[in-house]
Structure formats: C-alpha cells, structure tokens
Write an enzyme that holds these catalytic residues in place. Sequence first.
Site, PDB file in Angstrom:
ATOM      1  N   ASP A  67       0.832  -1.205   0.000  1.00  0.00           N
ATOM      2  CA  ASP A  67       0.000   0.000   0.000  1.00  0.00           C
ATOM      3  C   ASP A  67       0.868   1.257   0.000  1.00  0.00           C
ATOM      4  OD1 ASP A  67      -2.299   1.532   0.145  1.00  0.00           O
ATOM      5  OD2 ASP A  67      -3.040   0.645   2.005  1.00  0.00           O
ATOM      6  N   ASP A 100     -10.858   1.985  -3.147  1.00  0.00           N
ATOM      7  CA  ASP A 100     -11.454   1.745  -1.825  1.00  0.00           C
ATOM      8  C   ASP A 100     -12.965   1.818  -1.905  1.00  0.00           C
ATOM      9  OD1 ASP A 100      -9.207   1.217  -0.407  1.00  0.00           O
ATOM     10  OD2 ASP A 100      -8.897   3.260   0.301  1.00  0.00           O
TER      11      ASP A 100
HETATM   12  C1  DGJ Z   1      -5.839   1.973   1.868  1.00  0.00           C
HETATM   13  C2  DGJ Z   1      -6.247   0.723   1.131  1.00  0.00           C
HETATM   14  O1  DGJ Z   1      -6.790   1.052  -0.102  1.00  0.00           O
HETATM   15  C3  DGJ Z   1      -7.226  -0.063   1.971  1.00  0.00           C
HETATM   16  O2  DGJ Z   1      -7.667  -1.191   1.269  1.00  0.00           O
HETATM   17  C4  DGJ Z   1      -6.566  -0.442   3.253  1.00  0.00           C
HETATM   18  O3  DGJ Z   1      -5.521  -1.318   3.012  1.00  0.00           O
HETATM   19  C5  DGJ Z   1      -6.076   0.794   3.984  1.00  0.00           C
HETATM   20  N1  DGJ Z   1      -5.258   1.615   3.130  1.00  0.00           N
HETATM   21  C6  DGJ Z   1      -5.311   0.434   5.214  1.00  0.00           C
HETATM   22  O4  DGJ Z   1      -4.745   1.512   5.826  1.00  0.00           O
END
Ligand code: DGJ
Length: 717
Positions: free
Chosen positions: A468, A538
């Site tokens: 990430d 997300d």
């Molecule tokens: C952003 C990601 O897109 C989410 O799926 C998740 O992993 C969060 N970060 C965690 O902080």
Amino acid sequence: MIQYNESNMLFHLQGPTYSYLLGVKNDVLMQYYWGGRLPSDAVEGLLELRGEAASFDTAHSRHPLVVPTQEKGYFGQRALCVVNPEGDDVLSLRYQGYRILSGKKPLCGLPASYVENETEADTLEIDLKDELTGVAVTLSFTVFHAYDVLARSMQVKNEGDKPFKLTDVQSAMRLPADKYEIIHLKGAWARERQARRVALGEGTYAIKSRRGASGHENNPFMAIVKPHTTEDQGDVYAMTHVYSGSFSAGVDVGIDNEPTMMIGMCSDVFNWDMAPGAVFQSPEALFVYAPDGLNGLSHRMHPFVRQRICRGKWRDLPRPILVNNWEATYFGFNYDKLIAIAKRGAEIGCELFVLDDGWFGKRDSDNCSLGDWVVNEGKLDGGIKRIAESINELAMQFGLWFEPEMVSPDSDLYRAHPDWCLHVDGRDRTECRNQLILDMSRKEVQDYIIEIVSGVLRSAPISYVKWDMNRNMAEGFSCMLPAQQRMETQHRYMLGLYRVLEEITSAFPEVLFESCSGGGGRFDCGMLYYMPQTWTSDDTDARERTRIQYGTSLIYPCSAMGAHVSAVPNHQTGRIASFQTRCDVAMGGNFGFELDLSKQTEEDLATAKKAVEMVKKLRTVMQQGEYTRLLNPFENEGRAAWQFTRENTVIVCVYVDHQQPNPQPHRVKLAGLDPEAVYTDAENGISASGAALMNLGLIMPSYGGDFATKVYVFEKK
Ligand code: DGJ
C-alpha cells in the site's frame, strides 16, 4: 517488422495492424505516418509530397519532428528540453545512424515491456546529436509481432565536455489533421478512473500528476479519438506510461491542425543534471492505434499488459479468491476475530485470507507505527507465524499488508532516523494521514525496507503481499542531494522504489504481490511490471464500481483489477445493493470479499458460496479471456454490460442502475460471436444463434429493484 529503405532514408515499422513511418530529411528525423497498417511498398510517391512540404528551412513551419525541440522554426510543444551551459535551450538534433535489433533490451532500472525470446519483436534504435553541445539521444522503438502496441523510449547522453540540465523528456507522436475528441481517466480517492470525453480544440489539452505517484486524479493514459467513435468503431490513438511517478500527458494542435500527443515526465517536478558522460533513461511509453473503437483499443492493450508488462509466476495463474479483513474490522481485531472471519471464508471456498493494516508496532489507528514492521503481540498473540499457520490449517493461504514507503512520526524508525523522510529543512513536514514519506532515493532507506520486509516474509508462511501507499508528496525533496539536484528527487525516488520492488519480488517469486495506493492511486503499467494486480479502489459500492471498472478497463485487463464484495450500507456511499449484485459486479475483476463473513446471514453466505464456485469454474475466462464492454454506464442512464469470451465460453453481466415502471425493454447486444453457431445458457434457458445474440440481443432485467444484475454463461455448441 522493421524495414529501412536506404534510397529515401525511410523506416517502416509494421505491427499486426498498424504502421509507423519515420524518415530522415536534411538530417532531421521526421514522422511521416502513424495509423492503419500500410503495405511494405507502394508508399513512396505518397510520402515525397509530405517530405517536400516539411522542408526544414521554412522558418514558420511546424515540422513533424520525432523529437520536437527548441529548433529552427519549430514552435509546437517540445518533447525534449534542455538548458545548455550558456543558458539557452536551443537543440538541433541531427541524424547520426540507426540499428535494427532482434528482441528488446531491458531499460536500466525502470519497468518496461519485455520479450520472452528475441524472435518475437524487433527494435529500431536511432541516434541523434546536437553537435554544438554534445547532447545525444538514442531513440528506441519496439515492434512486437503478436501485439499491436508500439513501445518507445529515449536515452539522453552528454557527449560534450560541459554539463547541461535536462528539463523535460516526453515521447511524442503526430496524428493526421482531423477533428478529434480526447478520452482520459479523471478521478479522486474512491472515484478513480472516471472516463471523461471532451472535444479537442485548437491549442493544448494536458493532464498531469506532480504528486510523486501517478495518482488518483489523473491516470497516465490518454486516447485521441475521432468524433462518433464508439466501443466498436472509430479511430483511436492512445498512449500510456510504464511509470508510476509524476507524469504529464497531453495533446497539442497547432497551425497545421495535426495534433501531437505526448506523454512523459512532469516538468513541474523534474529536472536532471547532465554532467559530461551522464546518461538519462526515459520511462517507456506505449502507443496503440485502433481502427475499431474503444474495444479495439482494449483488445490490443489487455493481452499486452497481461503478458508483456506483468511478469512472474502469477502472471498466467488463476488468481486466488481472497477475504480481506480491512472493512470487516479496520484496526479493531485480534487473533480470534480474524480466525472467525477466516473460518467462514474457508467454508464458502475462499483460498486466501489477507490481514490488512494494524498488525505491527502499536498501531490501533492510522496515527502511528508505520516503519516499525514488527508484529504487535498484544493484538496477535503468537505473532504472524501463528495466525498464518492457523489460516493454513483452514486450507487457505495467508497474505499480509505493508506500507513500506511510509513512516509515522510516532514510530521507532522516525525517532532513530528523523532525516530519512522527504522534507525541506526549515519548513513544516506536512503530514497526511499522520504520515511522512521515506526518502526512497537513499540507498540506506532502500536497504532497510528490503531487509525488514524480507525478514517478515521469511518469518511465516506468507503467500500474498498487499503493498500500500497512502499519501502523495508535499515537500518531496531529499536532503541528501545538493541544491542543484534537488529537483531530481521524485525520479530518484521512483528508481529507488523500483530497485526495492525488483529485489523483493525476485527474492520471493512464489508470493503474489498486489499494489495499492489508497485504493487505485497508483494503477499503472509501472507497478504492474512488479505486481500483476492492483487494488482498484477503496470504493466497493457495486454501482460506483461499474463506472470505476469501466474506466479502468479501457487499458488495464481484468486480471489486474482487485474487486471485492463489501458490506451494506456501503462504507463509502451508504448505498444498499443486494449481495447478488455485489458479487456479480466484483466478478468483473479479481474476486474477493472485504466484509465480516462471520456476521452475514445464511442466505447471503449461500449467495457468496455460489459466487465463489462460479468464479472458480470460470475465472480463466474472466481473467484471461477477451473482455468486451457492451454498455457504457456513463451513458445509457447508468446501465452497464460487459462480456468475457474465451474459446467456447461467453459470460455476460448486465447491470441496471434504476428501474423505470412500464419500461420499454432495454436490450444488450453481444459481440464477437460466431453468427452461425448456437450458444446455450442452460441455467437461464436460452439457446440462440450468435447472429441472434449479436443483432437482437438479451433483454435487460426490467424488474427486481435498482442496482439489479444478471449473469449469463453461454457455451458454444
Ligand atoms: C488503503 C487501502 O486502499 C485499503 O484497502 C486499506 O488497506 C487501507 N489503506 C489500510 O490503511
């Protein structure tokens, strides 16, 4: 195939359905043509005219330069800009020679398309030089025999004896004079890659990112299309960047009405010191011409990205169905909670359990511990090893989340190395999500990340990593670089990141890596070179996903898109769509779950189980078949439809945004079928000829509430 005709100094690059023609006129390299494939001969009389018109001494002409610069009488957008030792920026690149090579060389330190053997592509290298300053350029064009994508990059060298500064590096292509529209992918967090279409006027239209990542806001992609181009017809000229950092992409229309499209570095945040002997390698740009509409573009790009950008063991393997705990628990989990979710996952057939953010340091919210990649035993008694082994006992693989490029000010790493983050002395270190960015241009930082991530991966049976990256650069500068080189930081960061990714992914070839950046904030061919899939957004709301996945699919294949079923009301929109709809839409990418399976109703779990069975049976078609968009949700009152085709199987998913009472039946016509063959969907009781399915089409659901979906699976007899 690449041919060189010595008598008229013409290079003819021929892909399966395109041609690109370059020629040398008065020692200057010009583009003569880019478009549908031309025969190998019989173009000469046609090109002569163009060449004369481009007589290079005409001071006011806009010559079709292959590398446009500040040059005699050229006033269009430039692809290569320098500041010479004397302070001027004039650059007269003159032809020096060429080489035609079999295959394709890797690009030093950068992701790029590749060949598996030398017979599958040819590369043309052309040398240009400015005699006065010693600025030398080697252009590289690769033509793949089986893929309709032209790969292009350039190396700039200082062959002089004085330093100069490189201030812009772009790859530029000319289009025939005509009327056009622009398609690009605009977005934001949770709204990534929304397809936008605007008329191309006279002047310049540009998109860019100076965030230090390709970013949520603009994807490094642009298509220039003829007006009235649809999914199935019309000329499309498209480009993308095999790079994950800041970029610019644009199109410029000048006095002759011939647009020049170009993609490359973002000059706002880039310049590069070129001492005598220095070499700068540009990122690669990919160009596609499709005469058959937007699906034509996607049908050319998808197999190329899947097979000649993505690499590694997982490139061609069916992707595991996963369950991720993020939206189920956020930071509030312990061993028992995770196991309860995983058990349900195992019962419905999931193959991978992913432990997301919050397992390390003292992280119970997003305000600390990034950089301290040591398990929080208070939360996870027995550490990563115990939870990973317990998951394995449930017959599932175990995956783990990292955000290695970041550091929290409240972390042991930051306390030990406060200078390891990007910053500018004397200015605030702007936090975003309570975090700062590590200076990946520094070797010791790269080594730390390689060491610490590898250590965790060695410590337990970890089969998947979610990598990430949750913020962009504010004071994006390295304190290690001298003042005159500070503007090199962003690109040096990318080179450092790519080194780290290369080391880690090659040290753990069995592991499936998925990249992520606050959802889909770094969805680009650069990341896909290291990690064959990306978390698309997300936003897992089914309705929003029809749009996000539509835009993403213009260039990126479904095997690159993570798509999960999440809880309702949806955490981003509050919308409620049925479990079935959420499953059907998530089948448009790499399928998984992102909700607390231990809290779902029996009915929803049964739907989930059926969806898992279906994905297992059909995922080769979904992940490796041809993906065709049938209905665009940005039009058609939100109705969407898409089709996967592989060998004798055809899967169609239709989506109705909102129902209207007493409606006219809406139909969706299938594409690319054999008109004579009979296609049968036993479950839905349909048996029809390809011709009927393509001309008459299927009836969209007209009752059953808003956000209704239906999936058809046809077998060809
Ligand atoms: C952003 C990601 O897109 C989410 O799926 C998740 O992993 C969060 N970060 C965690 O902080």
